[in-house]
Design an enzyme around this catalytic site. Structure first.
Site, PDB file in Angstrom:
ATOM      1  N   GLU A   1      -6.011  -7.425  -0.385  1.00  0.00           N
ATOM      2  CA  GLU A   1      -6.247  -7.283   1.061  1.00  0.00           C
ATOM      3  C   GLU A   1      -7.558  -6.540   1.273  1.00  0.00           C
ATOM      4  OE1 GLU A   1      -3.039  -5.689   3.679  1.00  0.00           O
ATOM      5  OE2 GLU A   1      -4.684  -4.592   4.661  1.00  0.00           O
TER       6      GLU A   1
ATOM      7  N   GLU B   1       0.825  -1.207   0.000  1.00  0.00           N
ATOM      8  CA  GLU B   1       0.000   0.000   0.000  1.00  0.00           C
ATOM      9  C   GLU B   1       0.859   1.257   0.000  1.00  0.00           C
ATOM     10  OE1 GLU B   1      -2.722  -0.205   3.320  1.00  0.00           O
ATOM     11  OE2 GLU B   1      -3.912  -1.787   2.384  1.00  0.00           O
TER      12      GLU B   1
HETATM   13  C1  IDC Z   1      -2.398  -3.408  10.539  1.00  0.00           C
HETATM   14  C2  IDC Z   1      -2.517  -4.505  11.553  1.00  0.00           C
HETATM   15  C3  IDC Z   1      -2.113  -3.978  12.895  1.00  0.00           C
HETATM   16  C4  IDC Z   1      -0.733  -3.404  12.804  1.00  0.00           C
HETATM   17  C5  IDC Z   1      -0.640  -2.382  11.696  1.00  0.00           C
HETATM   18  C6  IDC Z   1       0.783  -1.933  11.496  1.00  0.00           C
HETATM   19  O1  IDC Z   1      -3.846  -4.982  11.562  1.00  0.00           O
HETATM   20  O2  IDC Z   1      -2.153  -5.007  13.858  1.00  0.00           O
HETATM   21  O3  IDC Z   1      -0.412  -2.800  14.032  1.00  0.00           O
HETATM   22  O4  IDC Z   1      -1.091  -2.934  10.475  1.00  0.00           O
HETATM   23  O5  IDC Z   1       0.878  -0.719  10.923  1.00  0.00           O
HETATM   24  C7  IDC Z   1      -3.841  -1.941   5.924  1.00  0.00           C
HETATM   25  C8  IDC Z   1      -2.509  -2.592   5.920  1.00  0.00           C
HETATM   26  C9  IDC Z   1      -2.401  -3.582   7.030  1.00  0.00           C
HETATM   27  C10 IDC Z   1      -2.996  -3.037   8.297  1.00  0.00           C
HETATM   28  C11 IDC Z   1      -4.496  -2.861   8.077  1.00  0.00           C
HETATM   29  C12 IDC Z   1      -5.238  -2.318   9.302  1.00  0.00           C
HETATM   30  O6  IDC Z   1      -2.173  -3.183   4.690  1.00  0.00           O
HETATM   31  O7  IDC Z   1      -1.040  -3.876   7.222  1.00  0.00           O
HETATM   32  O8  IDC Z   1      -2.787  -3.949   9.310  1.00  0.00           O
HETATM   33  N1  IDC Z   1      -4.713  -2.008   6.936  1.00  0.00           N
HETATM   34  O9  IDC Z   1      -4.752  -1.078   9.648  1.00  0.00           O
HETATM   35  N2  IDC Z   1      -4.356  -1.201   4.983  1.00  0.00           N
HETATM   36  C13 IDC Z   1      -5.540  -0.748   5.389  1.00  0.00           C
HETATM   37  C14 IDC Z   1      -5.803  -1.259   6.631  1.00  0.00           C
END
Ligand code: IDC
Length: 469
Positions: A324, A236
């Site tokens: 995702e 992302e």
């Molecule tokens: C989140 C995880 C969280 C972690 C964080 C790190 O759920 O536990 O602390 O990342 O920065 C994304 C991302 C994905 C994220 C998720 C939710 O690709 O890595 O995971 N998210 O925030 N894009 C949109 C949402």
């Protein structure tokens, strides 16, 4: 015959062995591996010869291990086997069932297709960060994803920056090994696998471009012969990085992969946390084939506007994959928005867009599929899931989804569990497909030594309801 006999060497107390067998096919090939102990690793191949050969001789051979083990044994078949004209449930087979065989994938227009040009829709789950939650990369869980969750893909999310990310202090060798293991477990389980360079905290994928190139060079060399591996080169992009910068990054990383693997499917992330598919559609990568573009959504945050953007980008010819998504808010938390989630699922199904939910962990957050109090890493029951996990499980195993894949509702865990001679074992269907008017089925046999001693020279017999070749 209606039975398969499997023989093996030693299995230590408390340890698992996984064996993959195929039936009604000319070649049966599988491996048994002791995943719990490096020192006692063994591989077993079970192979039968074509029907035209004089007689079938299942062979069991073992690869060298670090510890001395018993000599490999060759076991003659008990009786001659005959071809049986009994393809099961032919009438229930749908085109989509062919997807379950790990055929080579390619991109045709906006659509992911197999080597015969049949549309393929991938549905599955993504790990959390591999450094955070490495324990969920295990054979038993991946087999469950295939057999119980009705998935055909798993994504391995390797953060490049956050929390012991690959470029920020993570153990590179361990992370690469975890990916290699995950790719193998996925193959054993009949799952496609997405190797994801999880750009997030750094925003601009160019930050660690050289590391990404070295990583994908090594991985694509390693997996050049694997048909089930998909590369996702920047999860992302965010923080204001524009499509031109992301595209220029992609144009440096893609040729690195292409040098080792001419045609693997490669997913390119889009700006604003993989939401700007319109920008990519306006200026797509034309230099290479088999490229898809990521669109990510979290249903409680991203709604109709983003769905419309997806529809428009598809309309403009952009191949999109939802590598995702979440059914909660964009921070991975908050409540589940079932209505918006269902609207997304319906649209993706209508457009045959693949989708991969995040994440396989027990972290105390809405997006984690396992309940935070549950420390299991496989053998999950519905009680072990979070609310979000249950929603996803129910959706992935809905009647409609079950029909469009090959999974048999009655082959779930425990139905056919056998306990004898200090061992517990069962065969779970992990894959099936049809070709040349024959039905092929692949089973994963899980065997566990539940005694307190090592068992040498074990032998199990699996009985099937219908005869097979
Ligand atoms: C989140 C995880 C969280 C972690 C964080 C790190 O759920 O536990 O602390 O990342 O920065 C994304 C991302 C994905 C994220 C998720 C939710 O690709 O890595 O995971 N998210 O925030 N894009 C949109 C949402």
């Amino acid at each position: 015959p209606k039975e398969v006999r499997i023989f093996g060497l030693s299995v230590s107390s408390g340890f698992f062995i996984n064996i993959l067998i195929g039936i009604m096919c000319i070649l049966l090939l599988g491996c048994a591996e002791n995943h719990d102990s490096e020192d006692t690793k063994q591989t077993t191949q079970i192979m039968t010869e074509p029907e035209s050969e004089i007689e079938k001789k299942p062979q069991v051979t073992a690869e060298p291990t670090k510890e001395p083990i018993a000599e490999p044994t060759t076991v003659p078949a008990k009786e001659e086997t005959k071809p049986v004209e009994e393809p099961k449930k032919e009438e229930q087979l749908t085109e989509a069932e062919g997807n379950e065989r790990l055929k080579k994938l390619q991109v045709d227009g906006t659509q992911l297709v197999d080597e015969d040009g049949n549309p393929v829709q991938l549905k599955g789950l993504s790990t959390h960060g591999l450094s955070w939650f490495p324990q969920y990369v295990n054979q038993e869980l991946f087999t469950e994803l295939s057999a119980d969750w009705n998935c055909n893909v798993v994504r391995l999310a390797m953060y490049s920056a956050e929390y012991n990310g690959y470029c920020t202090g993570g153990n590179k060798e361990e992370l690469k090994q975890l990916i290699k293991d995950g790719v193998q477990y996925a193959e054993n389980a009949g799952l496609y696998v997405i190797v994801d360079w999880h750009v997030l905290g750094e925003g601009d994928p160019n930050t660690y471009k050289e590391e990404a190139k070295a990583f994908f060079d090594e991985m694509s060399k390693e997996f050049a012969d694997k048909q089930h591996v998909i590369y996702e080169i920047c999860n992302e992009p965010n923080g204001g990085v524009n499509w031109a910068s992301v595209k220029s990054y992609a144009l440096e990383v893609i040729p690195v992969i292409r040098a080792n693997d001419e045609d693997a499917v490669i997913i390119v992330g889009t700006p604003t946390w993989s939401q700007d598919v319109d920008k990519a559609a306006a200026d797509p990568i034309t230099e290479y084939d088999n490229i898809m573009y990521a669109l990510h959504f979290y249903a409680a945050t991203h709604k109709e506007d983003l769905r419309n953007r997806m529809v428009n980008a598809l309309g403009n010819g952009l191949p999109i994959i939802v590598s995702e998504y979440g059914i909660c808010s964009a921070d991975g938390n908050g409540g589940i928005d079932a209505q918006q989630s269902q609207a997304w699922i319906d649209l993706m199904d209508e457009k045959n867009v693949s989708y991969v939910a995040c994440n396989l962990s027990n972290k105390n957050e809405t997006s984690a599929v396992f309940a935070s109090g549950c420390s299991k890493t496989n053998g999950f029951t519905k009680d072990d899931l979070s609310d979000g996990g249950r929603w996803l499980y129910d959706m992935l195993t809905s009647e409609e989804n079950m029909e469009s894949t090959t999974q048999d509702a009655d082959t779930n865990h425990n139905d056919n569990l056998v306990v004898e001679n200090g061992m517990e074992y069962q065969a779970i269907i992990s894959n099936s497909w049809e070709s040349d008017n024959k039905k092929y089925e692949q089973y994963c046999v899980e065997l566990k030594n539940i005694s307190d001693k090592e068992i040498n020279g074990w032998e199990i017999e699996l009985e099937f309801e219908n005869a097979f070749q």
